[in-house]
Design an enzyme around this catalytic site. Structure first.
Site, short mmCIF file in Angstrom:
data_model
loop_
_atom_site.label_atom_id
_atom_site.label_comp_id
_atom_site.label_asym_id
_atom_site.label_seq_id
_atom_site.Cartn_x
_atom_site.Cartn_y
_atom_site.Cartn_z
N CYS A 48 0.85 -1.18 0.00
CA CYS A 48 0.00 0.00 0.00
C CYS A 48 0.89 1.24 0.00
CB CYS A 48 -0.90 -0.01 1.23
SG CYS A 48 -1.93 1.47 1.37
N CYS A 51 0.31 3.13 3.66
CA CYS A 51 0.73 2.61 4.97
C CYS A 51 1.82 1.55 4.90
CB CYS A 51 -0.47 2.08 5.73
SG CYS A 51 -1.16 0.54 5.06
N CYS A 97 -7.44 -0.94 1.17
CA CYS A 97 -6.45 -1.47 2.10
C CYS A 97 -7.13 -1.60 3.46
CB CYS A 97 -5.26 -0.52 2.19
SG CYS A 97 -4.07 -0.98 3.48
N CYS A 100 -5.45 0.95 6.24
CA CYS A 100 -5.59 2.41 6.25
C CYS A 100 -6.77 2.92 5.42
CB CYS A 100 -4.31 3.07 5.77
SG CYS A 100 -3.98 2.83 4.01
N CYS A 120 -8.25 -5.36 -10.05
CA CYS A 120 -7.78 -4.33 -10.97
C CYS A 120 -7.36 -3.13 -10.11
CB CYS A 120 -8.91 -3.98 -11.93
SG CYS A 120 -8.44 -2.88 -13.25
#
Length: 131
Positions: A48, A51, A97, A100, A120
């Site tokens: 991510c 984070c 995510c 976060c 995607c």
């Protein structure tokens, strides 16, 4: 999964570049075939961009022809969350995510075996760490 990450809008704006902020914090998308990872074939982990949580592995990445990085599954259950997205006159499944709440992209039921799913994902929402 690591502890939940929560920051103010000002903190996210300071940490992220313009494109990453627009995609991850505002639910935006990048144009097809323009992201830095859509054609990346190197082995490694996709984290991510907000984070640092590891979300996807190159072992599940494939060329969907869509112009975005596509994966058949997250690296581990619980790393991503989904939410029904009814924006733009469509009904889609948004991928976030779990750590976060960053917007990553969408998941579709038209992927290859073994999952039949196509995650995607916007390159702007990811950082890549080569093995």
């Amino acid at each position: 999964m690591s502890d939940k990450v929560s920051k103010s809008d000002a903190e996210w704006r300071t940490q992220l570049g313009e494109d990453a902020y627009r995609v991850t914090r505002c639910g935006g998308t990048e144009r097809a075939f323009t992201g830095k990872y859509w054609d990346n074939k190197a082995a490694g982990s996709y984290k991510c961009a907000c984070c640092g949580e590891v979300l996807f592995d190159s072992d599940t990445k494939y060329d969907s022809g869509s112009g975005w990085p596509s994966f058949t599954a997250p690296v581990e259950d619980g790393r991503v969350a989904t939410h029904t997205d009814t924006s733009h006159g469509m009904v889609r499944t948004e991928v976030l995510c779990s750590r976060c709440d960053a917007h990553l992209g969408h998941v579709f039921p038209d992927g290859p075996a073994p999952t039949g799913l196509r995650y995607c994902i916007n390159s702007a929402s990811l950082d890549f760490e080569a093995r």
